[in-house]
Scaffold this active site. Structure first.
Site, PDB file in Angstrom:
ATOM      1  N   GLN A 259      37.077  -7.915 -25.590  1.00  0.00           N
ATOM      2  CA  GLN A 259      37.433  -7.709 -26.985  1.00  0.00           C
ATOM      3  C   GLN A 259      37.210  -8.986 -27.790  1.00  0.00           C
ATOM      4  OE1 GLN A 259      38.104  -4.652 -27.508  1.00  0.00           O
ATOM      5  NE2 GLN A 259      37.999  -5.022 -29.695  1.00  0.00           N
ATOM      6  N   HIS A 262      33.828 -10.039 -29.419  1.00  0.00           N
ATOM      7  CA  HIS A 262      33.290  -9.331 -30.588  1.00  0.00           C
ATOM      8  C   HIS A 262      33.276 -10.216 -31.821  1.00  0.00           C
ATOM      9  CE1 HIS A 262      32.273  -5.203 -29.797  1.00  0.00           C
ATOM     10  NE2 HIS A 262      33.349  -5.015 -29.070  1.00  0.00           N
ATOM     11  N   GLU A 328      44.046  -0.358 -31.524  1.00  0.00           N
ATOM     12  CA  GLU A 328      42.776   0.371 -31.525  1.00  0.00           C
ATOM     13  C   GLU A 328      42.456   0.843 -30.096  1.00  0.00           C
ATOM     14  OE1 GLU A 328      39.525  -2.194 -32.346  1.00  0.00           O
ATOM     15  OE2 GLU A 328      38.103  -0.559 -32.757  1.00  0.00           O
ATOM     16  N   HIS A 329      42.497  -0.096 -29.152  1.00  0.00           N
ATOM     17  CA  HIS A 329      42.250   0.216 -27.748  1.00  0.00           C
ATOM     18  C   HIS A 329      43.499  -0.098 -26.931  1.00  0.00           C
ATOM     19  CE1 HIS A 329      38.287  -1.256 -29.373  1.00  0.00           C
ATOM     20  NE2 HIS A 329      37.917  -0.084 -28.902  1.00  0.00           N
ATOM     21  N   ASP A 362      33.106   2.034 -24.882  1.00  0.00           N
ATOM     22  CA  ASP A 362      32.210   1.570 -25.951  1.00  0.00           C
ATOM     23  C   ASP A 362      30.836   2.207 -25.857  1.00  0.00           C
ATOM     24  OD1 ASP A 362      33.997  -0.068 -27.240  1.00  0.00           O
ATOM     25  OD2 ASP A 362      33.502  -1.835 -26.035  1.00  0.00           O
ATOM     26  N   HIS A 421      50.012  31.194 -65.768  1.00  0.00           N
ATOM     27  CA  HIS A 421      50.094  31.424 -64.321  1.00  0.00           C
ATOM     28  C   HIS A 421      50.857  32.715 -64.034  1.00  0.00           C
ATOM     29  CE1 HIS A 421      48.700  27.317 -63.948  1.00  0.00           C
ATOM     30  NE2 HIS A 421      48.756  27.366 -62.635  1.00  0.00           N
TER      31      HIS A 421
END
Lengths: 434, 434
Positions: A259, A262, A328-329, A362, A421
């Site tokens: 991670q 990245h 996220e993960h 991934d 209406h």
């Protein structure tokens, strides 16, 4: 050094809250610049797109060369390493297979009042996929964004990818071909987002824009939201690994680094119930950092944003911490990951067990790797087929069914002061006007 | 006078495109004002909320009186007209019943490679519902926003509603009670949105904010998007009625006006294949406008944005026009509405047949009345249970399954230059490092 927190120590709650609140992104205010580019493309179309491309990408285009010719893609497909092409095909097939399970079903029924009711799903007609150029041009991301659109039934899928100095990653073109992308334009930045949203004489507009990009692209997507739909605005990536002491510290260390490599703003967090194991993982990280090719990025991420949290009892304590991070993960490297997973409410994607490194997701596992970052898994989901579809509800009344519903409807309409209406219901039933 | 277009006339395409492109909203730029309010509430919490409420709503509050006491809601429930309360209950039940059908199912399976795969839906933990005060305080909207949240399983549902001068619509409180709203605060504007997004000492933050509001509320929602999720930014409402000559022109006229009475920026469009019928509808509209209570609003909307389009063949020509409008509400007042509906791709909600006026969907039909406006039905949906839920994907590999996936994954990771990604897979399998 990453932060080390002990859940049993005094002040843990405050320290954990500080970790959660830490800003990992420097907010770059490019809104005015982007607004000017959007307005210019909207007003002048191709000419503006071409001018910005010359300025920002050092690439001279004409309306005729905005679009990448089929023959260029053909050549990329022919010349790519066959093993890589096969690997992409494995990924594309597995992504399509998983996302096929996401295709939603509509429903229709008639209720006890005789009212016909239903819900129908239909695909977006045209979608645009932004693909970054340069180092962030990942063919796997092309598949992850494009395949769900095609599984959803999007008829026209348009890709934009900048080609700085005329350079394009051929793998990105191969992935686009595999995923069924219909048109590719060699443009990027806010000007490409504008072209997709408003259209130009050469590029017909789309209805939805997805895909990652830099601060300009993100700002452009925010600004065109409403004219078109957009996916999420992605922040820096993060992983939370829950690991007991029975793991190989080397495996967990490299997962944390996968991670961290990245982006310097990425965040890797380890939660463990074994202090000695935590030490061993930190040591293994340092060892790997000596040889890793993306060492500057990974080391900075681990140093500035990494965290190791030691708890007494994983099953009892980890779920509440995980839900606050809403990672996220989420990797669950424990003997019984399913029991732990069931107690977690907020996570983009969960990787179960010691032999499921996040990186497998991934590329080839099948679920999407475009996932909610920065705690947004509390309220949003990874990219999927539903992002390229929308619902239409249906109601059908006979005169009798309308008669059954009418008294409540007319009463509420009158209470809200919306006379027409009420009349539109009452006039069909010869109900009294007041 | 509304625009009259003939599909067979020369210049129709251009005139229709002009109709589609016409701006109905004056964009009010309140971004800077709103940003200052958000920052202030974030920094000073309750004190800032209380100050803005005093200034904008002429209401003096303390941290203790921000929240509306249960006894106030009790009293509203006790004193409301029982017939109205019953009408609200009919609506709440029918909305809950329809939205119950929207609750999604997860899935899990093991594929041929031995990989366990799955997708799970979980509710957002806490949601905030903005309810406008004053004339736009509609109890039906409270039900339409709150009921889906509770059906989704949202644990904590917080409502904010401004009480200008201390005045609250008791029906709004009754609707909140019926829908299961857990907390109600008598605040509004950007300060209320800020309190929901960031939290204050008195008001805990939520994860998602929904509900309509004025330009300040809309801008605030846009700005807090990312910190929390938001629903759509609603524009002015619209209806497209497709009606053949067999309809009572009076019914269709009142349907067009039921949209027009909402807002001077609302839009009502009629598509018919019968020129004489079109004339009759226009006449009936004028007649109704003489007596309608909201005549100024309805007359301005019909005059400035209304349109009547005459085509030769409804089934052949209307669907393409409808898809370009992508109307929020689509009424199909024809003998065989289902065949026509099947040909339509983009619409928020469809009302089938001569006895299904759109207004029945505003109150008691069951589907949501919060629908995509301003052509956004091309890419978005009405509010529903899914807006209060999110997906988590799951992957689980055995050593054997990982071995099957590894070659493709490692190859792609290396091609993308992400060494640690490849290593995290390879190290678990004793695969060679390069």
């Amino acid at each position: 050094m990453p932060v080390r927190l002990e859940a049993s120590a005094s002040g843990f709650d405050q320290a954990f809250a500080t970790l959660l609140a830490s800003k990992r992104e420097s907010a770059q205010d490019v809104n005015d610049t982007v607004a000017a580019i959007l307005a210019d493309v909207r007003a002048r179309g191709d000419a503006a797109v071409i001018e910005y491309t010359a300025r920002f990408d050092r690439l001279t285009l004409t309306p005729e060369t905005l679009r990448i010719e089929t023959s260029v893609v053909d050549r990329a497909v022919e010349t790519v390493d066959p093993e890589l092409r096969d690997a992409l095909a494995v990924a594309a097939d597995r992504i399509a297979s998983f996302h096929g399970r996401q295709v939603p079903q509509g429903f229709s029924y008639t209720d006890q009042a005789g009212v016909r009711l239903g819900q129908r799903w239909t695909p977006v007609s045209a979608a645009g996929l932004y693909v970054p150029g340069g180092t962030a041009a990942y063919p796997s991301s092309v598949l992850m964004n494009a395949v769900p659109a095609k599984v959803a039934g999007v008829e026209r899928l348009v890709m934009v990818v900048p080609a700085p100095g005329g350079v394009l990653n051929p793998l990105v073109l191969v992935a686009a071909r595999m995923a069924g992308v219909d048109e590719i334009y060699q443009i990027g930045g806010a000007q490409a987002v504008a072209a997709l949203a408003y259209g130009t004489p050469t590029i017909r507009p789309v209805d939805k824009i997805v895909g990652p990009g830099n601060a300009y692209v993100a700002a452009a997507k925010r600004q065109v939201f409403g004219t078109v739909g957009i996916d999420m605005i992605a922040g820096p990536s993060e992983i939370l690994v829950v690991a007991d002491g029975a793991n190989d510290p080397d495996w967990i260390a490299i997962d944390l680094l996968s991670q961290a490599e990245h982006d310097t703003a990425a965040q890797s967090i380890l939660i463990t119930d074994d202090r000695a194991f935590a030490d061993a993982v930190e040591e293994a990280v340092e060892t790997h950092l000596r040889t890793l090719s993306r060492v500057e990025i990974a080391a900075a991420s681990w140093r500035d944003h990494g965290a190791v949290i030691v708890v007494d009892d994983l099953l009892a304590q980890a779920p509440a911490l995980i839900d606050k991070v809403a990672p996220e993960h989420l990797e669950l490297a424990v003997t019984d990951p399913d029991t732990l997973a069931e107690r977690v409410h907020h996570a983009g994607a969960i990787f179960l067990g010691r032999h499921t490194p996040e990186a497998i997701g991934d590329y080839v596992a099948g679920p999407n790797h475009v996932l909610p970052t920065s705690r947004t898994a509390r309220f949003s989901s990874g990219l999927g087929v539903l992002d390229f579809m929308k619902r239409t509800t249906l109601v059908g009344c006979s005169a009798g069914a309308l008669g059954t519903l009418a008294p409540a409807a007319v009463r509420l309409a009158r209470a809200e002061g919306l006379e027409a209406h009420g009349l539109s219901v009452a006039s069909r039933l010869n109900m009294p006007r007041e």
